[in-house]
Scaffold this active site. Structure first.
Site, mmCIF file in Angstrom:
data_model
loop_
_atom_site.group_PDB
_atom_site.id
_atom_site.type_symbol
_atom_site.label_atom_id
_atom_site.label_comp_id
_atom_site.label_asym_id
_atom_site.label_seq_id
_atom_site.Cartn_x
_atom_site.Cartn_y
_atom_site.Cartn_z
ATOM 1 N N ASP A 211 -101.981 28.692 -5.426
ATOM 2 C CA ASP A 211 -100.748 28.058 -4.977
ATOM 3 C C ASP A 211 -101.110 26.915 -4.047
ATOM 4 O OD1 ASP A 211 -97.690 28.711 -5.188
ATOM 5 O OD2 ASP A 211 -98.028 27.952 -3.173
ATOM 6 N N ARG B 117 -99.360 40.883 -12.210
ATOM 7 C CA ARG B 117 -98.687 40.645 -10.922
ATOM 8 C C ARG B 117 -98.224 41.971 -10.315
ATOM 9 N NH1 ARG B 117 -95.357 40.164 -7.345
ATOM 10 N NH2 ARG B 117 -93.854 38.509 -6.952
ATOM 11 N N ARG C 220 -97.643 25.467 -14.647
ATOM 12 C CA ARG C 220 -97.249 26.878 -14.494
ATOM 13 C C ARG C 220 -97.456 27.690 -15.772
ATOM 14 N NH1 ARG C 220 -93.571 27.738 -9.957
ATOM 15 N NH2 ARG C 220 -94.670 26.598 -8.366
ATOM 16 N N ARG D 115 -94.475 33.736 -14.793
ATOM 17 C CA ARG D 115 -93.596 34.888 -15.057
ATOM 18 C C ARG D 115 -92.965 34.927 -16.425
ATOM 19 N NH1 ARG D 115 -90.360 33.975 -9.656
ATOM 20 N NH2 ARG D 115 -91.109 31.924 -10.243
ATOM 21 N N TYR E 217 -93.332 22.032 3.762
ATOM 22 C CA TYR E 217 -93.299 23.494 3.871
ATOM 23 C C TYR E 217 -93.745 23.960 5.252
ATOM 24 C CZ TYR E 217 -92.461 24.291 -1.119
ATOM 25 O OH TYR E 217 -91.909 24.345 -2.367
HETATM 26 O O1 CP3 Z 1 -99.686 25.622 -13.059
HETATM 27 C C1 CP3 Z 1 -100.258 26.727 -13.028
HETATM 28 O O2 CP3 Z 1 -100.231 27.528 -13.984
HETATM 29 C C2 CP3 Z 1 -101.092 27.086 -11.810
HETATM 30 C C3 CP3 Z 1 -100.443 27.881 -10.833
HETATM 31 C C4 CP3 Z 1 -99.545 27.274 -9.786
HETATM 32 C C5 CP3 Z 1 -98.640 28.080 -9.051
HETATM 33 N N1 CP3 Z 1 -98.085 27.307 -8.075
HETATM 34 C C6 CP3 Z 1 -98.403 29.498 -9.320
HETATM 35 C C7 CP3 Z 1 -97.193 30.129 -8.783
HETATM 36 C C8 CP3 Z 1 -99.468 25.975 -9.263
HETATM 37 C C9 CP3 Z 1 -100.177 24.718 -9.718
HETATM 38 C C10 CP3 Z 1 -98.554 26.021 -8.179
HETATM 39 C C11 CP3 Z 1 -98.253 24.858 -7.322
HETATM 40 C C12 CP3 Z 1 -97.072 24.893 -6.449
HETATM 41 N N2 CP3 Z 1 -96.644 25.912 -5.649
HETATM 42 C C13 CP3 Z 1 -96.220 23.796 -6.217
HETATM 43 C C14 CP3 Z 1 -96.413 22.429 -6.817
HETATM 44 C C15 CP3 Z 1 -96.046 22.406 -8.258
HETATM 45 C C16 CP3 Z 1 -94.607 22.348 -8.498
HETATM 46 O O3 CP3 Z 1 -94.065 23.295 -9.079
HETATM 47 O O4 CP3 Z 1 -94.018 21.310 -8.161
HETATM 48 C C17 CP3 Z 1 -95.230 24.195 -5.315
HETATM 49 C C18 CP3 Z 1 -94.070 23.347 -4.812
HETATM 50 C C19 CP3 Z 1 -95.524 25.527 -4.939
HETATM 51 C C20 CP3 Z 1 -94.798 26.370 -3.950
HETATM 52 C C21 CP3 Z 1 -94.303 27.560 -4.666
HETATM 53 N N3 CP3 Z 1 -95.046 28.701 -4.889
HETATM 54 C C22 CP3 Z 1 -93.049 27.715 -5.318
HETATM 55 C C23 CP3 Z 1 -91.943 26.698 -5.321
HETATM 56 C C24 CP3 Z 1 -93.065 28.979 -5.936
HETATM 57 C C25 CP3 Z 1 -92.013 29.598 -6.819
HETATM 58 C C26 CP3 Z 1 -91.090 30.488 -6.098
HETATM 59 C C27 CP3 Z 1 -90.266 31.294 -7.076
HETATM 60 O O5 CP3 Z 1 -90.120 32.490 -6.830
HETATM 61 O O6 CP3 Z 1 -89.808 30.728 -8.076
HETATM 62 C C28 CP3 Z 1 -94.305 29.586 -5.641
HETATM 63 C C29 CP3 Z 1 -94.804 30.873 -6.129
HETATM 64 C C30 CP3 Z 1 -95.588 30.775 -7.391
HETATM 65 N N4 CP3 Z 1 -96.666 29.944 -7.539
HETATM 66 C C31 CP3 Z 1 -95.395 31.513 -8.594
HETATM 67 C C32 CP3 Z 1 -96.417 31.124 -9.469
HETATM 68 C C33 CP3 Z 1 -96.690 31.656 -10.847
HETATM 69 C C34 CP3 Z 1 -94.327 32.573 -8.857
HETATM 70 C C35 CP3 Z 1 -94.506 33.715 -7.905
HETATM 71 C C36 CP3 Z 1 -94.561 35.093 -8.529
HETATM 72 O O7 CP3 Z 1 -95.329 35.366 -9.467
HETATM 73 O O8 CP3 Z 1 -93.828 35.936 -7.993
#
Ligand code: CP3
Length: 355
Positions: free
Chosen positions: A74, A37, A24, A28, A151
């Site tokens: 994602d 964003r 990640r 944010r 999911y």
């Molecule tokens: O690692 C990186 O920098 C690459 C980007 C990346 C994102 N999601 C960006 C993201 C990667 C590799 C993921 C994978 C992902 N997404 C996983 C597996 C990795 C892990 O964390 O175990 C999972 C379970 C998801 C599903 C998902 N998408 C979640 C749990 C969330 C967060 C929700 C929240 O609001 O906290 C997302 C959204 C997401 N994916 C964000 C980012 C930067 C935040 C959303 C935003 O910018 O509003």
């Protein structure tokens, strides 16, 4: 050009210092990410616009001396391409508009063609590779079949994914049908990312650790192994190292290493030394500081980095990372402390050739 230290470490070759990237890393906690964003309007729009996905992928590379970039996307792009309708709401997390509720819902699913239904991701990979200009390698990724199925069945992130587990217990054949089609989708998606320029691939099995041992082997590991085999049989993807990250699944490290992957991602509940003693002759290891360490004082962060490097020992095959994603509340300057400490402390240690 000599191969970058990140790719060398994944192949367990000697390196000048330990490579580091952060799960990640585009997210944010970075003000520049929040600005892009906001400009995109939504997280999904950001993912689906290759120019913007490229911009945020490169932001942490511009700010820090990181050793790898990871595609900004994602894991839920695959369910979205299968017609489940992804949205990500602020403070709520990801949500699927059409979760799988019946056996018929599962039987209807098809494998999306990465070059059409997921074209925006593959275009982003091509664009990012061009814009990176060989500064650092690019990692492509996907979710594991089990994690995606969780999911797809629940429709949102839940603490327990009880509905997904109940389907695995009550209707194992239906669950296997779902995992089979998702595994084929993941394998095709990863192969397309490799063909478009991704130089390493990672599978996030974020919810693998929720399963009891027999369930893990049947519903998660089996499909991770299938993906690893599929990648190896693909002429472009076979040369691209695969990292498997099964969070909370330390009991299964040997079996995960036996899938034929190049590296295992580790969470922070196991020491690097203990993991290396179990599987280090077969795979590289990636990890694994507790992400909360970034809330500690700089001198504590440095000490924790040094302890992790010492614990792994003076061997090739370590890629430094956190044990899970960096959280939005981290001060970006603390991450700089961690990255510098990895490079500085590991450069002074001797890195021997494999014995
Ligand atoms: O690692 C990186 O920098 C690459 C980007 C990346 C994102 N999601 C960006 C993201 C990667 C590799 C993921 C994978 C992902 N997404 C996983 C597996 C990795 C892990 O964390 O175990 C999972 C379970 C998801 C599903 C998902 N998408 C979640 C749990 C969330 C967060 C929700 C929240 O609001 O906290 C997302 C959204 C997401 N994916 C964000 C980012 C930067 C935040 C959303 C935003 O910018 O509003």
């Amino acid at each position: 050009m000599a191969e970058h230290r990140f790719l060398r470490a994944l192949r367990r070759q000697p390196v000048d210092c330990t490579p580091v990237w952060i799960m990640r890393q585009a997210g944010r906690y970075l003000p520049e990410y929040r600005a892009t964003r906001a400009r995109a309007g939504s997280f999904v729009k950001l993912c689906k616009t290759p120019e913007l996905a490229c911009e945020v992928t490169l932001q942490p590379i511009a700010r820090y001396p990181l050793d790898a970039a990871i595609l900004f996307s994602d894991i839920l792009t695959i369910p979205d391409a299968m017609g489940l309708g992804l949205s990500v709401e602020d403070g709520v997390g990801p949500r699927l508009a059409h979760p799988l509720r019946t056996r018929a819902d599962i039987e209807r699913l098809g494998v999306p063609d990465p070059e059409t239904e997921l074209r925006y991701v593959i275009d982003a990979v091509r664009l990012i590779r061009r814009e990176l200009r060989e500064r650092v390698p690019l990692i492509g990724f996907a979710g594991s079949p089990w994690t995606l199925a969780c999911y797809m069945i629940e429709g949102e992130g839940g603490a327990s994914f009880a509905r997904a587990k109940a389907l695995a217990w009550d209707e194992p054949a239906t669950m296997h049908r779902l995992l089979e089609v998702v595994a084929r989708a993941v394998a095709a998606y990863l192969a397309a990312q490799a063909a478009a320029g991704a130089q390493a691939l990672m599978v996030f099995d974020t919810w693998g650790g929720l399963l009891a041992p027999a369930m893990f082997r049947e519903f998660s590991l089996r499909y991770l192994a299938q993906i690893a085999r599929s990648i190896q049989s693909h002429n472009v993807a076979s040369r691209v190292p695969l990292i498997l990250f099964s969070k909370g699944a330390n009991a299964h490290l040997e079996a995960l290493a036996d899938t034929g992957c190049a590296a295992l991602g580790l969470d922070w509940t196991i020491s690097l030394g203990a993991a290396r003693a179990r599987v280090g002759a077969r795979v590289a290891l990636q990890g694994n500081l507790d992400p909360a360490v970034l809330h500690a004082r700089p001198e504590t962060i440095r000490a924790e980095v040094q302890a992790a490097l010492a614990d792994f020992g003076p061997h090739p095959g370590h890629v430094f990372n956190l044990g899970h994603g960096i959280t939005p509340d981290v001060d970006p300057d603390r991450l700089a402390v961690l990255i510098d400490a990895v490079h500085e402390s590991s450069a002074t240690a001797t890195v021997r050739a494999p014995s």
